[in-house]
Design an enzyme around this catalytic site. Structure first.
Site, PDB file in Angstrom:
ATOM      1  N   CYS C 299       0.810  -1.215   0.000  1.00 29.16           N
ATOM      2  CA  CYS C 299       0.000   0.000   0.000  1.00 29.16           C
ATOM      3  C   CYS C 299       0.846   1.268   0.000  1.00 29.16           C
ATOM      4  CB  CYS C 299      -0.946   0.001   1.181  1.00 29.16           C
ATOM      5  SG  CYS C 299      -0.080  -0.199   2.715  1.00 29.16           S
ATOM      6  N   SER C 319       1.739  -8.350  -2.473  1.00 30.49           N
ATOM      7  CA  SER C 319       0.290  -8.347  -2.566  1.00 30.49           C
ATOM      8  C   SER C 319      -0.081  -7.547  -3.802  1.00 30.49           C
ATOM      9  CB  SER C 319      -0.307  -7.684  -1.334  1.00 30.49           C
ATOM     10  OG  SER C 319      -1.631  -7.316  -1.610  1.00 30.49           O
ATOM     11  N   LYS C 358       2.460   9.347  -3.795  1.00 24.27           N
ATOM     12  CA  LYS C 358       1.129   9.155  -4.398  1.00 24.27           C
ATOM     13  C   LYS C 358       0.976   9.998  -5.657  1.00 24.27           C
ATOM     14  CE  LYS C 358      -0.488   6.467  -1.128  1.00 24.27           C
ATOM     15  NZ  LYS C 358      -0.592   6.650   0.309  1.00 24.27           N
ATOM     16  N   GLU C 361       2.213   7.684  -8.026  1.00 27.00           N
ATOM     17  CA  GLU C 361       1.434   6.454  -8.123  1.00 27.00           C
ATOM     18  C   GLU C 361       0.194   6.621  -9.000  1.00 27.00           C
ATOM     19  OE1 GLU C 361      -0.792   5.342  -4.691  1.00 27.00           O
ATOM     20  OE2 GLU C 361      -0.641   3.201  -5.093  1.00 27.00           O
ATOM     21  N   GLU C 367      -3.271   0.086 -14.540  1.00 25.55           N
ATOM     22  CA  GLU C 367      -4.311  -0.298 -13.571  1.00 25.55           C
ATOM     23  C   GLU C 367      -4.838   0.900 -12.797  1.00 25.55           C
ATOM     24  OE1 GLU C 367      -1.781  -3.292 -14.766  1.00 25.55           O
ATOM     25  OE2 GLU C 367      -1.096  -2.227 -12.991  1.00 25.55           O
ATOM     26  N   CYS C 509       2.925   6.369   7.473  1.00 25.31           N
ATOM     27  CA  CYS C 509       2.428   7.569   6.793  1.00 25.31           C
ATOM     28  C   CYS C 509       2.287   8.774   7.720  1.00 25.31           C
ATOM     29  CB  CYS C 509       1.083   7.289   6.152  1.00 25.31           C
ATOM     30  SG  CYS C 509       1.169   5.933   4.980  1.00 25.31           S
TER      31      CYS C 509
END
Ligand SMILES: Cc1cc2nc3c(=O)[nH]c(=O)nc-3n(C[C@H](O)[C@H](O)[C@H](O)COP(=O)(O)O)c2cc1C
Ligand code: SF4
Ligand code: SF4
Ligand code: SF4
Ligand code: SF4
Ligand code: SF4
Ligand code: SF4
Ligand code: SF4
Ligand code: SF4
Ligand code: FES
Ligand code: FES
Ligand code: FES
Lengths: 161, 545, 592
Positions: C299, C319, C358, C361, C367, C509
Site C-alpha cells: 500500500c 500483494s 502518491k 502512483e 491499472e 504515513c
C-alpha cells in the site's frame, strides 16, 4: 572506440583483487583512470554493480577529488605548477605564455587535440621552481622561452612520427 | 629469501667503503627531472664498457635542490666530494680523472641529520643498504627489550611532537590510541596511518624522506603499530608523488620477503601488515578525519572532533595518525634513547625539524636543523641569503595555514611556540622566502586562492568565507579597493577562524591576517594610492623610483 | 550523569547529550540552521557556535557532547558577531527570492535572517545559475537555494538507502544533485519525499498541484470528490497551532465541503477494502498454495517503486492489492458513478495524503486507470492542503465537525491505523484471524508490531497456525528483512516470515514526506497515539465488519477476491531500472 559496458580484463583483475577490501573505491578509480586516461561515466555503472556501491557514492567521490578527470585528455597533458615556490618564481608569467601559445584557457584541450592544460599545486620539486610536467615528466627551472621550447619539442616529435 | 631472525639481523654491518671508490647519483623526483637519470645511465654504461673498477650507486635526496643534478664521488682513499649542476658530458669526464672544481658543491653547515640520516646515503631501493645502517634494529629493541609501554615511555622522554603541523605530543597520541576501547580486539582493532599527503605547496620534506629512505618510515610505523597494539597500517600518499609511492611499495614488498612484515615478525608474536592508499588531489585530505574518510572510500569531508581518531578513527576503531617526518624520527629515538634525543632542541620543541627552503633564496633545498636555530641562521647560513642581490622582505612558514614573518623577527629561534607567537605556525616545514619584488597583498591573495580552491565545501564559514575574502583581495589588487574592505576582510577572517569546522578553514585567514599586520602600509597603498610597490599587481602602478 | 554549566546555570544531563540539547534543557536557545532535531548533526553551518568559558575557543554546540565540568557561554557580543557574519556569508551565496519561493514564510533561513535582524548585504552576491529539476513531478530540486546542510542526503542515503541524491563537486562548486547528474525522474528516486520534509529552505520542495485542484473546483462541469488519508487527520492541526496527534477528522470534512467538494470520502474506507482483499489473498496463499509467501504489503507506493527498482525478485511476493486511495478512487469512478448515474469522466477525484509518492502512483501503470480515466486526478499533500486553507481564509481551528458522505467514508478501526507503522499488519491479522478461525484476534502479541523500532518481528498464533511476521519502516530498514528472505530462498529453507509490512517513511504515513515539517520521534509518537485512539473509539474494529464494506461487496463486487475485485482493486508489478540511462527503455518487460 572503447565500449564501457564491461571491464577490460586488466581492470577486472584489479577490481577483483580490491573488491574484498574495505574502502577500495578511490584506489579502483585510480586504476580506471590509469587505464583509460579518465574515468568514463559509463564505467561507473559497471563499478556500482561489481562493488555493490551506489552510483551516487561513486559520483560524489569522483567529483570531489580533482585528480580524477571525467573527460579524455589530449595526447599531451601539460600541468603547470602554481604552488607557492613556483608562483613566486614566475609561474604565472609562464602560464600566460603557454596559454597564449596554445591559445587555450586552463582546463581545455587545443584544437588539434595535442595538448591539454591543467594547473597543479606543487610536485614537491620546489627547488627547481618554476616547474611543469608533461604526461608526468617534470621540467624545472623554467622561463617563458624554455617552456615554449619544450612545447615545440613535443610538436616536433609529433610531426616526425 | 630466508625470513630474518633476530640473529640474522645483526649480521648486517656497515661495510667498509670499497677500496676502489664509488659514485652515488641523487635520484629523487627532482634530481631525476634535473637530469640525474641520464647521468646515472651514462655512468653505468661507461663503467661497464670500459671496465672501470668503481661502483655506481643510486641514492636519495642530497638536500641541495639548487645544485641538482648532484653526485657524490669517492675515489680511492680520498674523502668524498659532491659535484652539482652537472650534465652528462661533464659527469662522464670525471671518470677520466678530470677534476672539475667549478662544479664542486659544499653542504651547508649547522645541520643535524636525524630524519635525513640516510637520505642521500643509502640506495632507497635496497633494503640491504638500510639493514647495514642498523635498519630494523629499533623495532627489534622495542619487541624484545622494551615492550609497548616502555616504547611509548621512550617517545615521551624524547619530547617528540608531531611534525605534520599541530605539534601534538606523539606519545600522548599513541597512549590514548592504545588505551581507547575497540569494538574488535583482534587483527583490525586499531590502526596506524602514515600521513604522506603533504599538500602544502612549497614543501617537500615528506616526499624526500619517502623517496630517499622509505624503510625508516616503515620501521617507524612498525614501532608505532607495536606500541599502540595495532597490526595494520596504512600509508596515505598523495597521487602526485608517484616515485614515493613506488619506492614505498617496493620497500614494503622487500619487508614481506624478509619476514619483516606479516606474521610473527622476527619470530615474535608481533604481526603487522602495511598497505598503501593514494590521495587524489584534495589538500583537505591531509586533515586527519578527512584522510580517514578518504581511506574509507568517501568524499574527503572532515568531521567534528571530538571524538578524536585515537578514540574513534578508521572504521570507528582507535587510530593513530602520524606524519612521515614524525615517524622517521622514531627508529632513531628508540635506538639512541629518548633522553639523548631530547638534548637537541629548545623548550617544548625537542629534536630537529626539516625545512624546505624555497623562493628567492640563493640555495634552495632541504635542511634539517636543531629546533631553536634562528630564522636568520637558516636563511643566511644554510640558505646562503637572498638570490640576485635583492633585499629580504619576508618569510612564509606553515604554508596556507601559516603566516608571513617580516625582517623584524628574523632572530627568533624557531620552535612551535615562537612561530605561533609571530602569528604563523611551524606547519609541515615549508619556508618560502620573499624579496622586494614580492607583494604582500598578492601573496595573501595567492594563499586565499589556494584555500578557496581546496576548501572541501562542507561548512559555510570556509566555503563562502574564502570566496568572499578572495573576491575582496582581487578587488584590492585590481585597483578597486576601498577602506571598508579591510574591515570586511577582518570580519570574515574572524568568523572563519572561530566557526570553521576543520583546520583548513580555521587557519586559512592566517597568511592574510599576518600580512595585514606586518604590511598594512602596502594594503593602504594599494587601496588609496593605487600603487603596488613590488610591481606585482598588474592593474596598479609600480612604485615611482 | 554529567554536571555542567550553561551561562552559569547548572545543568545535569545524561552522558552523550550535546551542548545544544543541554542548553535547551535549561531554556537557553542557541540558533541552529543545519541541525535538525531528528537527524544526526552534519556540523555544516557554523551558526550554533558557543564559547568555552575562559578560553577564546568556540565550539559547535550541535555536535559537541557536553562533558563533566564544562562551562559554556552562549551569548557574548563576539559570539553574536561570528554567528551573524556566518549567516551573512550564507546569504551572500543565496538568492533573494523569498517572494516567489516555495518556502516563503516557513523557511528556516528566512526566519534566521529575520531573527538576526540582517538589514544590509555587506558582501556582494556570489551566485551560480543552476537549473531547477522538476522532471519527476513529485519533488522539485532547486539547487541554487541549497545551503549544503546535508539533511536531504542523510535522509535519502542513510535513512532511506535510496541514494538518489548526493553532493557533487567540491568547495564553492558543491551542489546538490541527483545521482551521477541524471535528472530526478531518471534517478532511483522513489518520491518518498523525506528529503523535502527535512530541507530547511526552498531547495527541495513538493511539486505543487494545488492549482489543478482549484481549477477543478472552479469548473462547473466537474463533479469534485475528495478523500482524506488516515495520517492527515492527526497532523494537520499542527499547522494551525494545535497539538500533534489531535484528531481533526470532523473539521476536515466540514472544510472540504466548504471548499466546494461535492462529496467527501475517507481513504480509511479504501483501507478497509484493501484489508479485506489482502487478507483474502493471504489466506489463499497460506492454505491453498495460491502464491508465494511471505506476502508483502503493497500500500506504500514509494516502497513499491523501491522494490520494482532494487528488489525485483520480490515481485511474486507482493500483494497485488492497490493502495487504499487508489481502491477508493476506482470505486468512486465505478460504483459511486453508477449509483449517481454520472459518467466517470465528469468525476474529479482529489486525494489528500501525507504522501508525496502518491503523486507518482496515480499514473504509475494502466491499472490506475481502471475506470477508463485516471482514477485519482490529483493527489495533494497535507502541506498543500494547509496552503489551500490559508488561501481560502477559512479559520480551520474554529470549524465545526461534520459527517462525510457515508457510502465511501465509514470506516473501521482497522482502516484508520493504516497510517502508522505496523497498522496494516495489525488490521490484516484481525481479518486473517476471523477468516481462518471465525474468531476475532484480540490484542494478543500485537504490541510487538507497534512502536518505532525500525524492524519489528513477531510470532502470532492464529488457530492452528503460527504466523511469523515482520514490520519495517524507513526504507533503510528493509534490507535486513529482504536479505533474510533471500538467504532462506537460496538455501532452499522455509521462508522466515509469512507476512511483511513495509512503509517507506519512518513511523509510517504519519511521518510521510508531505506532512507538517516539525518531525521527530516525539511528534511521531503523538500522531501514532492519535490514530490508535481513533481505532479504539471506532464502533467496528475489524475491516470486514464495516457494514459499508459488506454492502459494497453485496451490491457490487460479489465475494472477496472475486474476478471483479481483481479487475478493479488489484495491480501488477514490473522490474524497473534503477537508472534510466540513455540506453535503457523504461520497462524491462512485464511480469505478474
Ligand atoms: C587542512 C589540513 C591539511 C593537513 N595536511 C597535512 C599533511 O599534508 N601532512 C601531514 O602530515 N599532516 C597534515 N595535517 C595535519 C594532520 O591533520 C595531522 O595533525 C597530522 O598528520 C598528525 O601527525 P603528527 O602528529 O605526526 O604531526 C593537515 C591538517 C589540516 C587541517
Ligand atoms: S613543486 Fe615546484 S614547482 Fe610546485 S610549488 Fe613546489 S615549487 Fe612549485
Ligand atoms: S573548514 Fe573548509 S575544508 Fe574544513 S570542513 Fe569546512 S569547508 Fe571543509
Ligand atoms: S529558501 Fe528561504 S531564504 Fe531562500 S528564497 Fe526561499 S524563502 Fe527566501
Ligand atoms: S518583506 Fe520586504 S521585500 Fe519582502 S515583500 Fe515585504 S517589503 Fe517587500
Ligand atoms: S524523495 Fe526520497 S528517494 Fe527521492 S530524493 Fe528524496 S529522499 Fe531520495
Ligand atoms: S537541498 Fe536542502 S536539505 Fe539538501 S543540502 Fe541543500 S539545503 Fe540541505
Ligand atoms: S498508505 Fe498511507 S497514505 Fe495511503 S491510505 Fe494508508 S495511510 Fe494513507
Ligand atoms: S509511508 Fe506512507 S507517506 Fe510514506 S511514502 Fe509510503 S505511503 Fe507515502
Ligand atoms: S631538487 Fe627537487 S626539490 Fe630538491
Ligand atoms: S636534492 Fe632532491 S630533494 Fe632536494
Ligand atoms: S547547527 Fe551546528 S553547525 Fe549547523
Amino acid at each position: 572506440m572503447n565500449s564501457y559496458e564491461t571491464l577490460p580484463d586488466q581492470l577486472s583483475t584489479y577490481v577483483n583483487k580490491w573488491k574484498p577490501k574495505k574502502g577500495s573505491l578511490v584506489m579502483i578509480l585510480h586504476a580506471v583512470q590509469d587505464y583509460y586516461g579518465f574515468v568514463p561515466k559509463e564505467i561507473c555503472f559497471v563499478l556500482a554493480k561489481e562493488l555493490k556501491v551506489p552510483l551516487a557514492r561513486i559520483y560524489e567521490v569522483l567529483t570531489f577529488y580533482h585528480y580524477f578527470r571525467l573527460e579524455l585528455p589530449a595526447k599531451y597533458r601539460i600541468a603547470v605548477c602554481m604552488g607557492t615556490a613556483c608562483y613566486l618564481k614566475g609561474a604565472p608569467d609562464n602560464l600566460d605564455a603557454i596559454k597564449e601559445n596554445l591559445n587555450i584557457p586552463e582546463g581545455r584541450a587545443t584544437e588539434d587535440g595535442l595538448f591539454t592544460l591543467e594547473i597543479v599545486r606543487c610536485y614537491g620539486c620546489c627547488g627547481l621552481a618554476p616547474v611543469m610536467s608533461i604526461n608526468g615528466k617534470i621540467y624545472g627551472k623554467l622561463d617563458k622561452k624554455k617552456s615554449l621550447g619544450i612545447l615545440d619539442e613535443y610538436r616536433q616529435k609529433e610531426t616526425d612520427s | 629469501m630466508p625470513k630474518l631472525t633476530k640473529e640474522l639481523l645483526d649480521t648486517y654491518k656497515t661495510p667498509a667503503s670499497p677500496e676502489t671508490g664509488y659514485i652515488k647519483v641523487g635520484m629523487n623526483t627532482c634530481g631525476i627531472s634535473a637530469g640525474a637519470q641520464k647521468i646515472y645511465d651514462a655512468f653505468v654504461h661507461k663503467v661497464k664498457e670500459k671496465n672501470i673498477p668503481i661502483e655506481i650507486k643510486k641514492c636519495g635526496c642530497l638536500g641541495m635542490c639548487h645544485a641538482e643534478p648532484l653526485i657524490e664521488v669517492k675515489i680511492g682513499g680520498k674523502p668524498s666530494v659532491l659535484y652539482g649542476r652537472l650534465d652528462r658530458e661533464k659527469a662522464l669526464s670525471l671518470l677520466e680523472n678530470k677534476s672539475l672544481p667549478e662544479f664542486l658543491v659544499e653542504e651547508s653547515p649547522g645541520q643535524k641529520k636525524i630524519v635525513l640520516r640516510n637520505c642521500g646515503v643509502i640506495d632507497p631501493e635496497r633494503i640491504e643498504d638500510y639493514l647495514e645502517k642498523q635498519g630494523y634494529q629499533a623495532i627489534k629493541k622495542s619487541i624484545f627489550e622494551l615492550g609497548p609501554e616502555k616504547t611509548i615511555e621512550e617517545i615521551k622522554k624524547s619530547g617528540l611532537r608531531g611534525r605534520g603541523g599541530a605539534g601534538f605530543p606523539t606519545w600522548r597520541k599513541w597512549k590514548s590510541t592504545r588505551e581507547s576501547e575497540s569494538s574488535d580486539d583482534n587483527h583490525h582493532g586499531r590502526f596506524i596511518i602514515c600521513n604522506g599527503d603533504e599538500g602544502d605547496p612549497g614543501a617537500y620534506m615528506d616526499r624526500s624522506v619517502l623517496e630517499g629512505d622509505p624503510h625508516s618510515v616503515i620501521e617507524g610505523m612498525m614501532i608505532a603499530g607495536y606500541a599502540i597494539g595495532s597490526s595494520t597500517g596504512y600509508f596515505y600518499i598523495r597521487a602526485e608523488y608517484p616515485l614515493a609511492v613506488e619506492r614505498i611499495r617496493k620497500a614494503i614488498a622487500q619487508c614481506y620477503r624478509y619476514g619483516l612484515l606479516g606474521k610473527n615478525i622476527l619470530q615474535s608474536d608481533f604481526n603487522f601488515d602495511l598497505e598503501t592508499r593514494l590521495g587524489a588531489g584534495a589538500f583537505v585530505c591531509g586533515e586527519e578525519t578527512a584522510l580517514i574518510a578518504s581511506i574509507e572510500g568517501r568524499r574527503g569531508y572532515p568531521r567534528p572532533r571530538p571524538p578524536y581518531p585515537s578514540v574513534k578513527g578508521l572504521w570507528g576503531k582507535p587510530t593513530a595518525i602520524n606524519n612521515v617526518e614524525t615517524l622517521a624520527n622514531v627508529p632513531y629515538i628508540i635506538l639512541n634513547g629518548g633522553e639523548n634525543y631530547s638534548r637537541i632542541g629548545t623548550g617544548q620543541s625537542r629534536g630537529t625539524k626539516v625545512f624546505a627552503l624555497t623562493g628567492k633564496i640563493m640555495n634552495s633545498g632541504l635542511a634539517e636543523v636543531p629546533m631553536g636555530m634562528t630564522l636568520r641562521e637558516i636563511i643566511y647560513k644554510i640558505g646562503g641569503g637572498i638570490a640576485n642581490n635583492k633585499e629580504f622582505k619576508a618569510v612564509q612558514t606553515g604554508g596556507p595555514s601559516g603566516g608571513i614573518i617580516s625582517k623584524d623577527h628574523l632572530d627568533t629561534p624557531i620552535s612551535y611556540e615562537s612561530l605561533q607567537e609571530l602569528g604563523s605556525i611551524m606547519g609541515s616545514g615549508g619556508m618560502i622566502v620573499m624579496d622586494e619584488d614580492d607583494c604582500a597583498v598578492d601573496v595573501a591573495k595567492f594563499f586565499m586562492k589556494f584555500c578557496f580552491d581546496e576548501s572541501c565545501g562542507k561548512c559555510a564559514p570556509c566555503r563562502i568565507g574564502t570566496a568572499q575574502a578572495l573576491k575582496i583581495l582581487e578587488k584590492i589588487t585590481g585597483g578597486n579597493g576601498r577602506r571598508e574592505d579591510l574591515d570586511n576582510l577582518k570580519r570574515i577572517c574572524h568568523a572563519m577562524q572561530k566557526a570553521s569546522l576543520c583546520g583548513l578553514g580555521q587557519t586559512a585567514p592566517n597568511p592574510l591576517l599576518s600580512s595585514l599586520r606586518n604590511f598594512e602600509d602596502e594594503y593602504l597603498e594599494h587601496i588609496e594610492d593605487k600603487i603596488c610597490r613590488a610591481g606585482r599587481c598588474r592593474e596598479l602602478m609600480k612604485r615611482p623610483e | 550523569m554529567i554536571h555542567a554549566r550553561i551561562n552559569g546555570i547548572r545543568v545535569e544531563v545524561e552522558e552523550g547529550t550535546t551542548v545544544l540539547d543541554a542548553a535547551k534543557k535549561v531554556n537557553v536557545k542557541i540558533p541552529t540552521l543545519c541541525k535538525h532535531p531528528d537527524l544526526p548533526p552534519t556540523a555544516a553551518c557554523g551558526i550554533c557556535m558557543v564559547q568555552l568559558k575562559g578560553t577564546d575557543k568556540m565550539i559547535r554546540s550541535c555536535c559537541t557532547e557536553i562533558t563533566e565540568g564544562m562551562d559554556i557561554i552562549t551569548l557574548t557580543p563576539e559570539i553574536v558577531e561570528v554567528r551573524k557574519t556566518v549567516l551573512e556569508l550564507i546569504l551572500s551565496n543565496h538568492p533573494n527570492a523569498c517572494l516567489t519561493c516555495a518556502r516563503n514564510q516557513n523557511c528556516e533561513l528566512q526566519s534566521l535572517a529575520a531573527e538576526f535582524g540582517i538589514k544590509e548585504e555587506l558582501f556582494g552576491k556570489i551566485l551560480k545559475n543552476l537549473e531547477i529539476d522538476d522532471s519527476i513531478k513529485t519533488i522539485v530540486l532547486e539547487p541554487q537555494k541549497c545551503i549544503k546542510c546535508g539533511r536531504c542526503i542523510q535522509a535519502c542515503q542513510e535513512m532511506q538507502n535510496v541514494w538518489a541524491l548526493s553532493f557533487a563537486g567540491r568547495g564553492l562548486d558543491t551542489r546538490i544533485a541527483p545521482a551521477a547528474d541524471f535528472t530526478l525522474v531518471e534517478s532511483p528516486c522513489v518520491s518518498c519525499g523525506q528529503c523535502a520534509a527535512y530541507c530547511p529552505v526552498g531547495a527541495i520542495y513538493v511539486y505543487d498541484d494545488t492549482a489543478k485542484v482549484w481549477g477543478a473546483l472552479n469548473d462547473p462541469s466537474k463533479h469534485c470528490v475528495v478523500q482524506i488519508a488516515p495520517a492527515v487527520r492527526v497532523a494537520i492541526g499542527e499547522s494551525f497551532g494545535m497539538e500533534s496527534g489531535e484528531l481533526k477528522t470532523g473539521k476536515l470534512y466540514t472544510l472540504l465541503r466548504r471548499m466546494g467538494f461535492q462529496a467527501v470520502f475517507d481513504t480509511n474506507f479504501g483501507a478497509d477494502v484493501t484489508i479485506v482483499e489482502e487478507a483474502t489473498e493471504f489466506v489463499k496463499r497460506l492454505t491453498k498454495g495460491g502464491g508465494v509467501l511471505p506476502l508483502i504489503s503493497s500500500c506504500c507506493p514509494a516502497w513499491v517503486d523501491f522494490m520494482e527498482k532494487f528488489h525485483p525478485d520480490m515481485i511474486p511476493n507482493f500483494s497485488t492489492c492497490k493502495s487504499p486511495h487508489e481502491i477508493l478512487a476506482a470505486l468512486a469512478k465505478t460504483y459511486y458513478a453508477l449509483q449517481l448515474n454520472i459518467p466517470p469522466s465528469s468525476i474529479f477525484m482529489v486525494s489528500i495524503m501525507p504522501c508525496i509518492a502518491k503523486k507518482f502512483e496515480i499514473h504509475r501503470s494502466r491499472e490506475m486507470f481502471v475506470s477508463g480515466y485516471q482514477d485519482v486526478n490529483v493527489s495533494i499533500t497535507t502541506r498543500e492542503l494547509v496552503r489551500m486553507i490559508k488561501q481560502t481564509g477559512i479559520d480551520f481551528s474554529s470549524l465545526p465537525d461534520s459527517e462525510p458522505d457515508h457510502m465511501l467514508a465509514d470506516y473501521s478501526g482497522g482502516g484508520t491505523i493504516f497510517g502508522v507503522t505496523g497498522g496494516v499488519m495489525e488490521a490484516a491479522l484481525r481479518s486473517i484471524s476471523s477468516f481462518l478461525t471465525g474468531k476475532p484476534l484480540g490484542n494478543i502479541g500485537l504490541n510487538d508490531v507497534r512502536g518505532l523500532k525500525g524492524v519489528k518481528e513477531a510470532r502470532i498464533k492464529v488457530g492452528d497456525y503460527t504466523l511469523n511476521v515482520a514490520v519495517a519502516h524507513g526504507l533503510g530498514n528493509v534490507e535486513y528483512v529482504i536479505n533474510k528472505i533471500r538467504n532462506a530462498r537460496e538455501k532452499g529453507e522455509e521462508p522466515p516470515y509469512h507476512f511483511i509490512e513495509v512503509m517507506a517513511c519512518p513511523g509510517g504515513c504519519i511521518g510521510g514526506g508531505g506532512q507538517p515539517r516539525n518531525i521527530n520521534d516525539e511528534v511521531r509518537r503523538l500522531r501514532i497515539n492519535g490514530l490508535y485512539t481513533d481505532d479504539s473509539h471506532c464502533k467496528y474494529r475489524d475491516c470486514h465488519d464495516n457494514p459499508q464494506v459488506k454492502r459494497l461487496y453485496a451490491e457490487f463486487l460479489g465475494e472477496y477476491g472475486s474476478k471483479k475485485s481483481y479487475d478493479i482493486l488489484h495491480t501488477y508489478y514490473r522490474h524497473r531500472k534503477e537508472y534510466k540511462s540513455y540506453r535503457e527503455t523504461e520497462f524491462l518487460g512485464e511480469s505478474e
